[in-house]
Design a protein around this motif. Structure first.
Motif, PDB file in Angstrom:
ATOM      1  N   LEU A 308      31.536 -38.631 -77.890  1.00 20.38           N
ATOM      2  CA  LEU A 308      30.490 -39.090 -78.803  1.00 20.38           C
ATOM      3  C   LEU A 308      30.668 -38.526 -80.211  1.00 20.38           C
ATOM      4  O   LEU A 308      30.152 -39.092 -81.175  1.00 20.38           O
ATOM      5  N   THR A 311      31.983 -40.802 -83.025  1.00 18.40           N
ATOM      6  CA  THR A 311      31.141 -41.761 -83.738  1.00 18.40           C
ATOM      7  C   THR A 311      30.761 -41.269 -85.127  1.00 18.40           C
ATOM      8  O   THR A 311      30.345 -42.061 -85.967  1.00 18.40           O
ATOM      9  N   GLN A 536      28.697 -48.035 -85.046  1.00 22.96           N
ATOM     10  CA  GLN A 536      28.867 -47.922 -83.597  1.00 22.96           C
ATOM     11  C   GLN A 536      29.938 -48.880 -83.085  1.00 22.96           C
ATOM     12  O   GLN A 536      30.742 -48.520 -82.215  1.00 22.96           O
ATOM     13  N   ARG A 537      29.957 -50.106 -83.624  1.00 19.59           N
ATOM     14  CA  ARG A 537      30.986 -51.060 -83.190  1.00 19.59           C
ATOM     15  C   ARG A 537      32.376 -50.547 -83.533  1.00 19.59           C
ATOM     16  O   ARG A 537      33.324 -50.701 -82.762  1.00 19.59           O
ATOM     17  N   LEU A 540      33.247 -47.626 -81.144  1.00 19.46           N
ATOM     18  CA  LEU A 540      33.277 -47.921 -79.707  1.00 19.46           C
ATOM     19  C   LEU A 540      34.687 -47.883 -79.122  1.00 19.46           C
ATOM     20  O   LEU A 540      34.915 -47.220 -78.095  1.00 19.46           O
ATOM     21  N   VAL A 544      35.640 -45.119 -76.199  1.00 15.65           N
ATOM     22  CA  VAL A 544      36.049 -45.603 -74.873  1.00 15.65           C
ATOM     23  C   VAL A 544      37.480 -45.179 -74.564  1.00 15.65           C
ATOM     24  O   VAL A 544      37.779 -44.668 -73.469  1.00 15.65           O
ATOM     25  N   TRP A 607      22.160 -47.760 -79.124  1.00 20.80           N
ATOM     26  CA  TRP A 607      22.852 -46.510 -78.787  1.00 20.80           C
ATOM     27  C   TRP A 607      22.880 -46.233 -77.280  1.00 20.80           C
ATOM     28  O   TRP A 607      23.675 -45.420 -76.807  1.00 20.80           O
ATOM     29  N   LEU A 610      26.412 -47.061 -75.188  1.00 16.20           N
ATOM     30  CA  LEU A 610      27.501 -46.132 -75.485  1.00 16.20           C
ATOM     31  C   LEU A 610      27.224 -44.765 -74.879  1.00 16.20           C
ATOM     32  O   LEU A 610      28.121 -44.132 -74.284  1.00 16.20           O
TER      33      LEU A 610
END
Length: 728
Positions: A308, A311, A536-537, A540, A544, A607, A610
């Protein structure tokens, strides 16, 4: 057809070199009072820190990302930020507001508010077009770090005025009021979660162990881990502040993993004592097996949560720090203070017994039910694999239509007075809508910049991009100017985002491109929401990829098998996909509103998926590592892959079932809370754990291992360092 075979007899050996986990557990078991004293010192010290060092909350500055964050920074540097404010709505109970009654209420409000600290001004009242409502603006002082006391005093004054004017309805709202009431509700939810999860967890532990002392140990240890992590986070919040949900996350994850880790260890220690080992030997064997699995699982959760940080978002960073702290504390506690407790209690850990439950557990035995369930799977592994994968893919399919959006006023508890009043204000006064801010900074041509902003305001209103515009504000040095537009739509409407895109891509460049060296940016409420989603996009794929790659490497190192590592990743993705599919079905539709007491916003808060992804990847490793460790144990003792798989599932069945029941119950409690984000997180996590502990553990994993028999030879290799080997 498979048969249950006993393990080849193997005597316990005295290891020439113990692993760190075993050495720590043995020291704690042989020095229990020291270990217990150190743990109590840690818990009490952390609670003292929490009392002395208040947890720091995020400010508006911490939320800024992208262009809107740059615009906010330019506005702050020029000291042009809007002063915080509240509004008071005055309406009539009968629907027709008399001017005399409204004016009298206004004068009372002004007299009460002007004597409150940090209230800068009480503005003139504004009437709605149909004359059915009056709006009173209250301007608060800029630059005050904590306005909670001011807002509480204003609310008390407003309530007093409302009592003195029974002919009209008087209610207060605003960003500060809504924030204060949300904080109070989160605190109530947190207390409610504790009050429900503790007795439910204790009841599950009593059923699992059939003895009160054994049931109390995991619950008490987990709760002490939660308190410790909250105290440690209070200090860490000075660097990574709280968005308002960290405490809830610490409680939810802390109770789940704290009970699970203790349960894994305690179950194995009791099992070895039943086989005839002494208390110290049983503790040492549990450390070498379950203790090691706990450490691997805990490190996996920490690795997943650290993703995280990629981000670069303060909200996610705070959630990650809180979760990492509580998992680390739970992991340390399960391999240090737990052996000390078991050494002091000895066989008294199984006292007092609950007669009926104790006899029932003894009669069923370890894996008595799962042994019958797994046999058809092992007999027809291909069919079992295809059916279970098809089922999980069907559950995952709705996730393809998942819609993400930042939380809006509609995702807050609608019964809160400030939220309800905000809706009333928007209905009577459409101009009270989100803002769009255009800030420009230049040297020497302030007049031209101001003219460009005026032209932009005219164009925005003419083309329906904004419903209103304030006069351009200019900084004291003349270098920075700000245009504030009122969005055309209500909070959360797509039209507002379309307007921001149009202003950024077309209208803004047309206004400033001919002025030479002008630095400009578009921000405000709507733009900040869009930039947060874009951030966030963009993050991501990084998160991941980071989480999946590191957990893949971890499994390859721990089990020295690429096949096991790839299988782990595939099973994790299926569990996560099923959880996301159920979340989409529940929260983007209306059929579950009455069941979970919420109003569907038509989307999932951006949020939540994620965060759930990294949590689920970490938590799913608990059961996987525990089961695979037992499978490897059987294979190293000479069992065939089919019998080793049956042995691994059978021997872990009761502990995994109990651990899953705890996790599902804790997460399900959060699905009943009032905050929509907590509901969505609770549903997603509980579904994933339920799927992981049933379909994945009892069907997918055994079937896949049997089919991968030729690729699992590395699991039979002995450890590089000798460990305590439990006797058959």
């Amino acid at each position: 057809m498979t048969t249950t075979a006993p393990l080849p007899h193997r005597r316990a050996s005295s290891p020439t070199r113990r692993s760190p986990v075993v050495r720590v557990a043995r020291w704690s078991a042989t020095h229990p009072w020291r270990a217990l004293t150190l743990w109590l010192t840690l818990v009490v010290g952390a609670m003292a820190l929490m009392a002395v060092v208040p947890t720091q909350s995020m400010s508006d500055d911490d939320y800024g990302v992208g262009e809107s964050g740059r615009a906010a920074e330019m506005i702050r540097d020029a000291n042009l930020e809007s002063a915080p404010g509240e509004v008071v709505l005055i309406t009539a109970e009968s629907g027709v507001l008399e001017r005399t009654a409204a004016d009298q209420a206004y004068e009372s409000l002004r007299a009460g508010a002007e004597g409150i600290a940090h209230v800068d001004a009480v503005g003139p009242p504004t009437w709605s077009e149909d004359r059915s409502a009056m709006l009173v603006p209250l301007t608060l002082e800029k630059g005050v770090d904590d306005l909670d006391a001011t807002v509480e005093a204003l609310q008390a004054s407003t309530a007093e005025v409302a009592e003195g004017n029974p002919g009209v309805d008087i209610a207060q709202t605003g960003g500060e009021s809504i924030g204060t009431q949300i904080d109070e509700r989160v605190g109530e939810d947190l207390g409610s979660g504790e009050a429900r999860s503790l007795p439910i967890t204790l009841l599950i532990m009593i059923v699992a162990f059939g003895a009160l002392t054994a049931a109390l140990i995991p619950v008490a240890l987990a709760f002490s881990c939660v308190l410790t992590a909250m105290g440690l986070y209070a200090v860490a919040s000075a660097l990574i502040p709280d968005s308002g949900t960290v405490a809830s996350v610490i409680l939810m994850i802390g109770m789940a993993v704290g009970v699970d880790y203790s349960l894994f260890y305690l179950k194995r220690e009791r099992e070895e004592r039943r086989k005839g080992a002494s208390t110290i030997d049983a503790i040492e064997i549990a450390a070498a097996t379950s203790g090691r699995a706990v450490v691997v699982a805990g490190v996996a959760v920490i690795v997943a949560m650290s993703g995280l940080f990629l981000t670069r978002d303060t909200v996610f960073a705070g959630l990650a720090v809180g979760a990492i702290l509580v998992v680390a504390v739970a992991m340390v506690g399960s391999v240090t203070v737990l052996p000390a407790l078991l050494a002091k209690l000895g066989r008294w850990v199984d006292r007092p017994r609950i007669p009926l439950l104790w006899r029932l557990n003894r009669r069923i035995g370890e894996g008595g039910i799962s042994k019958r369930l797994i046999r058809p799977v092992l007999a027809r592994p291909k069919t079992s694999l295809l059916v279970s994968v098809g089922l999980l893919l069907a559950l995952s399919a709705p996730a393809l239509g998942m819609k993400l959006h930042e939380g809006t006023i509609d995702t807050l508890p609608q019964e809160l007075p400030a939220v309800a009043t905000y809706h009333d204000v928007q209905r009577h006064f459409p101009a009270e809508r989100p803002t769009i801010e255009v800030v420009a900074r230049a040297d020497g041509n302030a007049t031209e910049v101001g003219r460009a902003l005026d032209d932009l305001a005219t164009r925005a209103q003419a083309e329906g991009l904004a419903s209103d515009a304030e006069p351009v504000a200019v900084a004291a040095d003349g270098r920075t100017s700000v245009l504030r537009l009122t969005a055309a739509g209500a909070d959360g409407e797509q039209a507002n985002e379309d307007a921001v895109s149009e202003l950024r891509d077309t209208a803004g460049p047309a206004a400033f491109d001919d002025l030479g060296r002008v630095e400009w940016a578009l921000g405000g409420d709507v733009a900040a929401t869009m930039d947060s989603q874009d951030n966030q996009r963009g993050a991501l794929p990084l998160v991941v990829g980071f989480v999946l790659l590191l957990t893949l490497v971890m499994m390859a190192v721990v089990f020295r098998s690429g096949a096991v590592a790839l299988l782990t990743t595939g099973l994790n993705l299926l569990s996560v996909g099923a959880a996301f599919g159920v979340m989409t079905l529940v929260f983007q539709n209306t059929w579950a509103e009455g069941l979970l007491d919420f109003t569907s916003p038509g989307f999932v808060v951006d949020w939540v998926p994620l965060f759930c992804f990294v949590v689920l990847i970490g938590l799913s490793m608990d059961y996987h590592v525990f089961v695979m460790s037992r499978v490897r144990e059987g294979m190293r003792r000479g069992l065939s892959t089919r019998l080793a798989v049956e042995y691994g599932v059978r021997e872990t069945a009761s502990v995994v079932t109990s651990a899953a029941a705890v996790m599902v119950s804790v997460f399900a409690v959060f699905a009943t809370l009032s905050m929509l984000e907590m509901k969505q997180m609770g549903v997603g996590l509980s579904v994933a754990i339920l799927v992981d502990a049933t379909i994945v553990r009892l069907v997918l994993l055994p079937a896949a291992l049997v089919l991968l028999d030729k690729h699992l030879g590395s699991l039979r290799r002995p450890e590089r360092t000798r460990e305590v080997v439990p006797a058959a």
